[in-house]
Motif scaffolding. Structure first.
Motif, PDB file in Angstrom:
ATOM      1  N   LEU B 270       8.200 -13.149   3.140  1.00 24.35           N
ATOM      2  CA  LEU B 270       9.330 -12.282   2.973  1.00 24.35           C
ATOM      3  C   LEU B 270      10.558 -12.509   3.607  1.00 24.35           C
ATOM      4  O   LEU B 270      11.283 -11.723   3.674  1.00 24.35           O
ATOM      5  N   GLU B 319       7.337   2.779   2.955  1.00 25.77           N
ATOM      6  CA  GLU B 319       7.098   1.932   1.845  1.00 25.77           C
ATOM      7  C   GLU B 319       7.374   0.644   2.269  1.00 25.77           C
ATOM      8  O   GLU B 319       6.679  -0.264   2.310  1.00 25.77           O
ATOM      9  N   ARG B 320       8.734   0.315   3.055  1.00 24.58           N
ATOM     10  CA  ARG B 320       9.021  -0.790   3.142  1.00 24.58           C
ATOM     11  C   ARG B 320       7.968  -1.580   4.147  1.00 24.58           C
ATOM     12  O   ARG B 320       7.655  -2.667   4.423  1.00 24.58           O
ATOM     13  N   LEU B 322       4.797  -0.717   4.889  1.00 25.13           N
ATOM     14  CA  LEU B 322       3.478  -0.939   4.158  1.00 25.13           C
ATOM     15  C   LEU B 322       3.620  -2.068   3.159  1.00 25.13           C
ATOM     16  O   LEU B 322       2.527  -2.819   3.003  1.00 25.13           O
ATOM     17  N   ALA B 323       4.746  -2.520   2.656  1.00 25.40           N
ATOM     18  CA  ALA B 323       4.904  -3.805   1.880  1.00 25.40           C
ATOM     19  C   ALA B 323       4.662  -4.858   2.581  1.00 25.40           C
ATOM     20  O   ALA B 323       3.996  -5.758   2.008  1.00 25.40           O
ATOM     21  N   ILE B 324       4.680  -4.814   4.286  1.00 25.96           N
ATOM     22  CA  ILE B 324       4.431  -6.030   4.603  1.00 25.96           C
ATOM     23  C   ILE B 324       2.878  -6.137   4.903  1.00 25.96           C
ATOM     24  O   ILE B 324       2.509  -7.276   4.390  1.00 25.96           O
ATOM     25  N   ARG B 325       2.158  -5.077   4.795  1.00 24.67           N
ATOM     26  CA  ARG B 325       0.690  -5.262   4.683  1.00 24.67           C
ATOM     27  C   ARG B 325       0.188  -5.772   3.321  1.00 24.67           C
ATOM     28  O   ARG B 325      -0.706  -6.270   3.190  1.00 24.67           O
ATOM     29  N   ARG B 326       0.766  -5.034   2.245  1.00 21.32           N
ATOM     30  CA  ARG B 326       0.530  -5.466   0.739  1.00 21.32           C
ATOM     31  C   ARG B 326       0.963  -6.826   0.550  1.00 21.32           C
ATOM     32  O   ARG B 326       0.351  -7.247  -0.281  1.00 21.32           O
ATOM     33  N   ALA B 327       1.669  -7.576   1.198  1.00 26.61           N
ATOM     34  CA  ALA B 327       2.137  -9.005   1.182  1.00 26.61           C
ATOM     35  C   ALA B 327       0.978  -9.893   1.477  1.00 26.61           C
ATOM     36  O   ALA B 327       1.284 -11.040   1.393  1.00 26.61           O
TER      37      ALA B 327
END
Lengths: 466, 466
Positions: B270, B319-320, B322-327
């Motif tokens: 990211l 959301e930002r 959690l986006a780390i986890r989702r990546a």
């Protein structure tokens, strides 16, 4: 299956291994023939084995398998479908004495228990840890966790907190041949192989004997409990109001509906002032941090639906209001013998189901006092009749009652419902089972029981039998 | 089983009935061999049948049964255990095209859907009614509801909102011989017969083809969402902190743990600043009316556990984070080919399981980036290797990877855990299945599949196969 030997041989084998845990006293055998349905099995069981260990259960089943003797597993005998009634030539196997709590893990929110522990006793012990096991059948003060599992019990809190199926992670199961299997897991998630734990829940003694369970616990709910009592001019109005509460998005912990005949019988039993003729009542509780706001929102829905509404924030007053609902079963006993039915319909169909009950009352010339767990669509119509036990002490509902029940079952199925929400099939509903499942599924289910119990010695004549 | 006829006959029969819904294009067949595990079946399937109706599925299975041809059911092919990979001589049966929502009932909190609908598409449609279907596998944007059911999928929100098994009331199932059964019910409660719906959930295509489902819905949760990010010096400290959160009685909606290797790979992907070397992170969300208070309470527990804690009340910021986890999944793909594992342990055993992962890394000379759904004890260790596809394009994890995975599986079982929390057994874990179930239960489960599928044509070589 082997040809059953003389029962004295089976008894001798049981006694040789289990000693005085094999009970053949007349009163013990008599007790093992019946449950709380009022129904009793024909004839007397061979023996009541009072198991105190897993090994006792295994030994009993080994002897039963070797001799082709049927086994009927029992807990506290509080069932309402005759599923644990033992009759001629059968071994009644009681696991009531296996009542230990083996493990409580607040950090993992689980407990490991033996099957014979009473639901309320377990919850009293869990409360000391700030925990509870959510399933709360109305019988919780007298029914066992093993029996709750065997029937897939429900209760009052189900719409918000789930049924037994949602609260069991694993079970230890003794098969018909005496082998012990550990099904399920101790983890929140687990998809290794088929979910045999769920298959055992509600299998009514046909797959094996549950000798232990890993229960999924909750923490006690903090915050206040609010209780709402609302009276409506008739039962249909009350049913419509309860459906409106569900449709509004509110999530009460309890939402109980009593029709006029139920209310009148309970008021008489409890020596309360008679209710307004024809009036029906909703008793609703909310809990948790948002309880008060939810109670106000629900009261508004009930008012808009034409109810006379009172909200209480006092726990004792709430218990007093719920006690009226809890007195239903004893109140029915004052009217005669009750066949307590247990159909369940989608919540939106509750008003239509009450119309059907009124039709059945009219067409069959009966009064059918009915309570409903309105939050989840589960109704308990009580068919009252005058019972005359036959020469064996067996009470059977008369055919005109079954004809009315048949009419009611078919109405529930037409409304997208099911024969039994939480009591099970047992002996009393087995002749309708294929009507709901269809013949193909009935046969498939019966064939699955044969994988667990090839010789058919576990609870024969129940559930999958004509 | 009949001797399989020449595959051209099967194809001709399929084409005669199903026309151009029988796809034999090379790229279609190639796609049907693989899923997201990186594993592909040996050889090419006979055909990809793109079913558009229940009747298409029934016709396919009638032909398959008559000709003894194996059938592998597929949704979107996003599985991680190879369970839907179709190989030589098999019919790949896709239900991806059956993606309609047949009914949404806000008043009864249920929906009736076809199996091919994408989880996220369903939830987008439900949101218009103020409703959602809680199961949220990380793959929800690309995986189907039918696939979620077939694997018994979990996700991020499970500790609070349950897994697929908690959110399905009934399924329509086409058996191996083409017969259609309706299992389960539309009611909140229902204990009529055995719970075959639960048996089908997680059965990975071995019992039948799910062609429809009655889903249990929730209302969208009102109130704010709070997000907590906490950094710890090492993964064990983060795991202990997550166990402390569970033990404190707080109930986060999401609690995700990322170890140092995961965090570092995601930050690189990211293009974020590199994280502190060795540091591990917990990302936690609370929701509902009490979200803010719960977030503060959780932050206090994390601080006491030595974490560096930040709380956000902003949804976009949440959301930002959690986006780390989702990546995680794309980040792993930058490192090589990943064998994504899926063990689950009791939540109190999370720190010990991370110790075991560190031991496996040490003893096998590997780095195993690991994320965990720490709220429910489900870990995803990623075994990274350099893959060289064989001449058929098949990627197999090398034996040294499987040896390390074997070591890890056995550690999870010793800690009271399970082989798979949410991905299933498929082909990749079948050789460990009997280690967890025991031989007796393995055989019993296999025999149950035979009741549904006597000839063994449904997903042969998966789950119950050596």
């Amino acid at each position: 299956m082997n040809t059953p030997p003389a029962s004295t041989d089976v008894l001798a084998q049981l006694r040789a291994v289990l000693g005085d845990r094999v009970d053949t006293d007349h009163s013990a055998l008599q007790g093992a023939r019946a449950d709380k349905s009022g129904h009793a099995a024909a004839g007397m069981p061979l023996a009541l084995v009072r198991a105190t260990s897993v090994s006792d259960v295994q030994e009993t089943l080994r002897i039963a398998s070797a001799t082709g003797t049927p086994v009927v597993t029992r807990g506290a005998g509080t069932g309402l479908a005759g599923g644990a009634n033992a009759g001629t030539g059968e071994i009644a196997l009681s696991v009531r004495g296996m009542d230990r709590i083996l493990e409580v893990r607040p950090d993992d929110l689980l407990a490991v228990v033996e099957p014979g522990i009473i639901n309320a006793d377990l919850n009293a012990a869990l409360a000391e840890h700030g925990l509870w096991w959510a399933p709360d059948p109305a019988s919780r003060a007298i029914s066992t966790v093993g029996g709750n599992i065997a029937t897939g019990a429900g209760g009052l809190l189900c719409a918000k907190y789930g049924v037994v199926r949602d609260a069991v992670l694993g079970v230890d199961l003794v098969l018909a041949d005496g082998r012990l299997l550990s099904l399920g897991h101790r983890t929140v998630k687990g998809v290794t192989g088929l979910d045999l734990t769920s298959l055992v829940i509600g299998s009514e003694g046909t797959l094996g004997v549950v000798v232990g369970a890993i229960l999924k616990l909750r923490r006690l709910i903090p915050g206040e409990v609010c209780t709402i009592a609302a009276t409506f001019p008739d039962v249909r109005a009350a049913a419509e109001a309860s459906a409106a509460v569900t449709a509004s998005g509110a999530q009460p912990s309890i939402m109980e509906l009593m029709d006029a005949a139920s209310l009148s019988a309970v008021h008489a039993l409890l020596q309360l002032e008679p209710p307004t003729p024809g009036a029906a009542q909703l008793t609703i509780q909310t809990d948790g941090p948002a309880a008060a706001g939810e109670a106000d929102a629900i009261a508004a829905v009930l008012n808009a639906a034409g109810g006379t509404v009172a909200v209480s924030h006092d726990r004792a007053e709430g218990e007093r209001l719920l006690a009226i609902r809890r007195a239903m079963h004893p109140a029915m006993e004052t009217l005669g013998t009750a066949l307590i039915e247990d159909v369940s319909v989608p919540r939106s169909a509750l008003p239509a189901m009450f119309d059907e009950i009124a039709r059945v009352e009219r067409e069959h010339g009966l009064v059918i006092p009915t309570v409903a767990h309105a939050g989840d669509g589960n109704l308990h119509p009580n068919f009252i009749f005058d019972a005359t036990p036959d020469e064996n002490g067996v009470i059977e509902a008369p055919e005109y009652i079954w004809a009315a029940a048949d009419d009611l079952f078919r109405a529930a199925l037409r409304l997208g419902g099911t024969l039994t929400g939480e009591h099970g099939i047992g002996v009393l509903k087995k002749r309708w089972l294929a009507d709901e499942l269809g013949d193909a599924q009935w046969e498939l289910q019966r064939d699955i029981t044969r994988v667990f119990d090839p010789a058919g010695i576990l609870n024969p004549g129940k559930v999958f039998a004509w």
